[in-house]
Design a protein around this motif. Structure first.
Motif, PDB file in Angstrom:
ATOM      1  N   THR A  95      33.279  44.570  39.408  1.00  0.00           N
ATOM      2  CA  THR A  95      34.158  44.379  40.585  1.00  0.00           C
ATOM      3  C   THR A  95      33.963  45.108  41.743  1.00  0.00           C
ATOM      4  O   THR A  95      33.837  44.588  42.809  1.00  0.00           O
ATOM      5  CB  THR A  95      35.783  44.742  39.944  1.00  0.00           C
ATOM      6  OG1 THR A  95      35.915  44.133  39.166  1.00  0.00           O
ATOM      7  CG2 THR A  95      36.685  44.392  41.173  1.00  0.00           C
ATOM      8  N   ASP A 150      39.923  40.838  34.530  1.00  0.00           N
ATOM      9  CA  ASP A 150      41.045  42.035  34.565  1.00  0.00           C
ATOM     10  C   ASP A 150      42.521  41.218  34.353  1.00  0.00           C
ATOM     11  O   ASP A 150      43.320  41.856  33.801  1.00  0.00           O
ATOM     12  CB  ASP A 150      41.175  42.431  36.097  1.00  0.00           C
ATOM     13  CG  ASP A 150      41.981  43.694  36.200  1.00  0.00           C
ATOM     14  OD1 ASP A 150      42.431  44.194  35.360  1.00  0.00           O
ATOM     15  OD2 ASP A 150      42.256  43.831  37.244  1.00  0.00           O
ATOM     16  N   ILE A 206      45.455  45.004  47.148  1.00  0.00           N
ATOM     17  CA  ILE A 206      44.808  43.653  46.631  1.00  0.00           C
ATOM     18  C   ILE A 206      45.195  42.887  47.885  1.00  0.00           C
ATOM     19  O   ILE A 206      44.686  41.398  47.902  1.00  0.00           O
ATOM     20  CB  ILE A 206      45.644  43.328  45.369  1.00  0.00           C
ATOM     21  CG1 ILE A 206      44.923  44.462  44.356  1.00  0.00           C
ATOM     22  CG2 ILE A 206      45.388  41.902  44.823  1.00  0.00           C
ATOM     23  CD1 ILE A 206      45.244  44.322  42.815  1.00  0.00           C
ATOM     24  N   TYR A 264      37.849  39.831  38.950  1.00  0.00           N
ATOM     25  CA  TYR A 264      39.309  40.364  38.932  1.00  0.00           C
ATOM     26  C   TYR A 264      40.375  39.367  38.120  1.00  0.00           C
ATOM     27  O   TYR A 264      41.286  39.754  37.284  1.00  0.00           O
ATOM     28  CB  TYR A 264      39.828  40.630  40.428  1.00  0.00           C
ATOM     29  CG  TYR A 264      41.363  40.602  40.398  1.00  0.00           C
ATOM     30  CD1 TYR A 264      41.969  41.709  40.090  1.00  0.00           C
ATOM     31  CD2 TYR A 264      42.207  39.432  41.018  1.00  0.00           C
ATOM     32  CE1 TYR A 264      43.523  41.823  40.207  1.00  0.00           C
ATOM     33  CE2 TYR A 264      43.467  39.726  41.269  1.00  0.00           C
ATOM     34  CZ  TYR A 264      44.166  40.799  40.925  1.00  0.00           C
ATOM     35  OH  TYR A 264      45.371  40.968  40.816  1.00  0.00           O
TER      36      TYR A 264
END
Length: 212
Positions: A35, A90, A108, A86
């Protein structure tokens, strides 16, 4: 041949990540490594893309302009990998969780904004879109690259929190590039302003002469 060489060089960061992942060279938190690396390279390619026009104008190297589109698309490519890492590794494509993160977590929000800005830029990067939009409107649209860069720097700055040296360096470089763009814009407007002023003064002079 040079374009092929530049293309291969641009792929090296992605290739290194793949090799590192397959050979166990990443840290104990590989998702974090992937990431961070893809995000950093997104910002780097954005900044390099923005450097192309100033480099051409300052050095007279007109050939560099032919690499701008490729560099911009690689910025989007790494940005897409960053978002995909992500969303997939994630959040496991849980879109309610992703939307909640975008809404509640400022870093974010900034990162997603930067990626969203890059989407129309990537779509309209072809010659057909330039012809469809017209050169002036296309240039205005692609100034959003600076907005993407600002969002990327803010995203990076809010992410690291403590160790802010690298995002500050990127922010400084972006500020220099943005300042150069503003300065060039002001300089290009001066001749037009001077010409319009001359026309107004000349018309007033003629009008005064006729009245006399």
């Amino acid at each position: 041949m040079r374009k092929v060489a530049v293309f291969v060089l641009c792929l090296i960061p992605a290739a290194w990540l793949v090799i590192a992942a397959l050979t166990g060279r990443l840290s104990a938190n590989p998702i974090k490594d992937i990431t961070e690396d893809t995000g950093t390279w997104t910002l780097r390619f954005l900044l390099v893309t923005l450097c192309v026009t100033p480099l051409r104008k300052l050095t007279g190297w007109s050939g560099v302009i032919k690499y701008r589109r490729m560099l911009g698309l690689f910025a989007f490519f790494y940005g897409f990998l960053h978002f995909l890492t992500y969303a997939w590794l994630d959040q496991f494509f849980s879109f309610p969780d992703i939307l909640r993160d975008v809404y509640k977590r400022p870093f974010i929000t900034a990162g997603f904004t930067g990626f969203a800005v890059m989407i129309p830029l990537a779509i309209t990067s072809t010659k057909k879109w330039i012809a469809r939009l017209g050169g002036r409107r296309w240039q205005l649209l692609h100034r959003l690259t600076y907005a993407g860069g600002v969002a990327g720097v803010v995203h990076y700055l809010w992410l690291v929190k403590a160790d802010i040296q690298r995002p500050l360096i990127y922010g400084l470089l972006l500020s220099v590039l943005l300042g150069y763009r503003v300065l060039q814009s002001l300089r290009s407007r001066r001749p037009a302003f001077a010409a319009s002023t001359s026309i107004v003064l000349a018309s007033r002079s003629v009008h005064s002469t006729l009245e006399a």
